[in-house]
Enzyme design. Structure first.
Site, PDB file in Angstrom:
ATOM      1  N   TYR A 124      -3.374 -13.216 -26.829  1.00  0.00           N
ATOM      2  CA  TYR A 124      -4.426 -12.775 -27.742  1.00  0.00           C
ATOM      3  C   TYR A 124      -4.584 -13.700 -28.941  1.00  0.00           C
ATOM      4  O   TYR A 124      -5.390 -13.431 -29.818  1.00  0.00           O
ATOM      5  CB  TYR A 124      -4.128 -11.367 -28.264  1.00  0.00           C
ATOM      6  N   LYS A 191       8.330  -8.965 -19.551  1.00  0.00           N
ATOM      7  CA  LYS A 191       8.295  -9.380 -18.145  1.00  0.00           C
ATOM      8  C   LYS A 191       9.115 -10.680 -18.058  1.00  0.00           C
ATOM      9  O   LYS A 191       8.651 -11.706 -17.544  1.00  0.00           O
ATOM     10  CB  LYS A 191       6.826  -9.588 -17.724  1.00  0.00           C
ATOM     11  N   ASP A 224       6.172  -3.257 -15.910  1.00  0.00           N
ATOM     12  CA  ASP A 224       5.635  -2.426 -14.814  1.00  0.00           C
ATOM     13  C   ASP A 224       6.518  -1.198 -14.588  1.00  0.00           C
ATOM     14  O   ASP A 224       6.028  -0.073 -14.420  1.00  0.00           O
ATOM     15  CB  ASP A 224       5.459  -3.240 -13.527  1.00  0.00           C
ATOM     16  N   ASP A 248      -1.205  -3.575 -26.062  1.00  0.00           N
ATOM     17  CA  ASP A 248      -2.596  -3.137 -25.988  1.00  0.00           C
ATOM     18  C   ASP A 248      -2.737  -2.090 -24.886  1.00  0.00           C
ATOM     19  O   ASP A 248      -3.335  -1.027 -25.068  1.00  0.00           O
ATOM     20  CB  ASP A 248      -3.469  -4.372 -25.680  1.00  0.00           C
TER      21      ASP A 248
END
Ligand code: NAD
Length: 358
Positions: A124, A191, A224, A248
């Site tokens: 971002y 991740k 996840d 987000d």
């Protein structure tokens, strides 16, 4: 002494929910010197900019601001109010509590989570190159010269950018919030198994920072897996801290779990200031009708009280709001089982009921 706070009512239902919040906060006995400033369409009309310099200067001066939602003008060339404020004031932490309240229709009844999202880095940060452009071509050529994995010539590129300092301050923010608000567990979400350098850095720094807070438990989850666990056993989690993109997505997931927009507060916080705002928009169709639900703005006010160290007053506001919603009598139309319920009250009357329950 009164707290100097920049008050930005914003657009649409903003002025009505902000007024409800202002009255509730003042009823706690805490004193405020409100510095009213324009923001959004109203500022565009009066001052020719959705984010006037005077408004930024006021927040900079007071170090604390609270806003209603703003309407994003249709068309190009308008500076985004929220991004503009975030960047101008270096508001690196986005704080989004998600708590279920008895009486709010939601698919979960045991959620009490704090999502801490890094606000300025990650994909971002805005470093992007469009497909087929000379700039993208130069970036691809430079990367391909140094990388075993090759990027196609016509790829579009977004850079994921994460710094040690960016990780350190956001994770520290999460632990400080946990310490100040007597939270027990901080979970770093990442991740790092795939993005070994960027998310790996985030995880490594989080593990380091955690050692400075031995009284608070720390663990980490792959993003996840975190999503699945949140919908299966949200009660196992407490404060979640993560890079921008995951934040987000997960903050909206958590808001959805507690019943959505009307009850979800938020804040953007940095070293030089903090701006508090509900997550809902300006709901233009309800503007000026005294029907909007003031809960998210009032809980946003409670979040500001916590930031100011007024924990007792914050807890009183949260408890009074919860009690009024649980009783289900003096609540706005959207909190009634049937949206056409004629006993629904207006924004101001719901605020009156919360003030009475303080
Ligand atoms: P919205 O949140 O304004 O409305 C979505 C739905 O929820 C609508 O049906 C609305 O009537 C309802 N709603 C929202 N808040 C409510 C409340 N407090 N009480 C009762 N009902 C409520 O989102 P939108 O319609 O997508 O956007 C409207 C405007 O708000 C747009 O200009 C958008 O850019 C802006 N917006 C601003 C912010 C912000 O300032 N942080 C956030 C989101 C959207």
């Amino acid at each position: 002494m009164a707290y100097n706070v920049t008050l930005m009512p914003g657009d649409g239902i903003g002025p009505e929910v902000v007024e409800a919040m202002r009255r509730v906060l003042e009823a706690t006995g805490i004193e405020f010197a409100w510095d009213y400033q324009d923001l959004g369409m109203v500022a565009q009309e009066k001052q020719g900019s959705t984010l006037p310099d005077a408004t930024i200067a006021s927040v900079r001066r007071n170090k604390v601001g609270i806003k209603g939602p703003t309407t994003t003008p249709v068309g190009t060339g308008f500076r985004s109010v929220n991004v503009g404020l975030r960047q101008a004031l270096n508001l690196y932490a986005n704080l989004r509590p998600a708590k279920t309240y008895k009486g709010v229709r939601a698919n979960f009844d045991n959620v009490d989570l704090i999502v801490v999202r890094e606000n300025l880095e990650d994909t971002y940060a805005g470093v992007e190159f469009d497909t087929g452009t000379p700039e993208a071509g130069r970036v691809i050529k430079a990367i391909n010269a140094d990388s075993a994995k090759q990027i196609a010539d016509d790829a579009a590129i977004t850079i994921k950018m994460i710094t040690p300092e960016g990780c350190r301050r956001i994770v520290k923010f999460a632990f400080e919030y946990a310490r100040q608000n007597k939270r027990k567990l901080v979970t770093a979400v990442h991740k790092a198994n795939i993005m070994k350098y960027t998310d790996g850095l985030f995880l490594h720094v989080a593990q380091e920072v955690a050692q400075e807070y031995p009284e608070i438990e720390f663990n980490d989850r792959i993003v996840d897996n975190m999503c699945m666990q949140l919908v299966q056993k949200p009660d196992l989690y407490d404060v979640l801290v993560m890079p921008n993109l995951y934040g987000d997505i997960l903050s909206d997931l958590c808001s959805g779990m507690i019943g959505g927009l009307g009850v979800a507060p938020g804040a953007n916080i940095g070293a030089d200031g903090a701006v508090f705002e509900p997550i809902h928009g300006s709901a233009p169709k309800y503007a000026g009708q005294n029907v909007a639900n003031p809960t998210a703005e009032i809980l946003t006010g409670a979040l500001m009280l916590r930031h100011l160290g007024e924990i007792d007053a914050a807890e009183r506001v949260e408890a009074a709001t919860a009690a009024v919603i649980a009783e289900g009598k003096d609540v706005t139309y959207d909190l009634k089982p049937n949206r056409d319920d004629p006993t629904a009250v207006g924004t101001d009357k719901m605020a009156d009921a919360i003030i009475k329950a303080l």
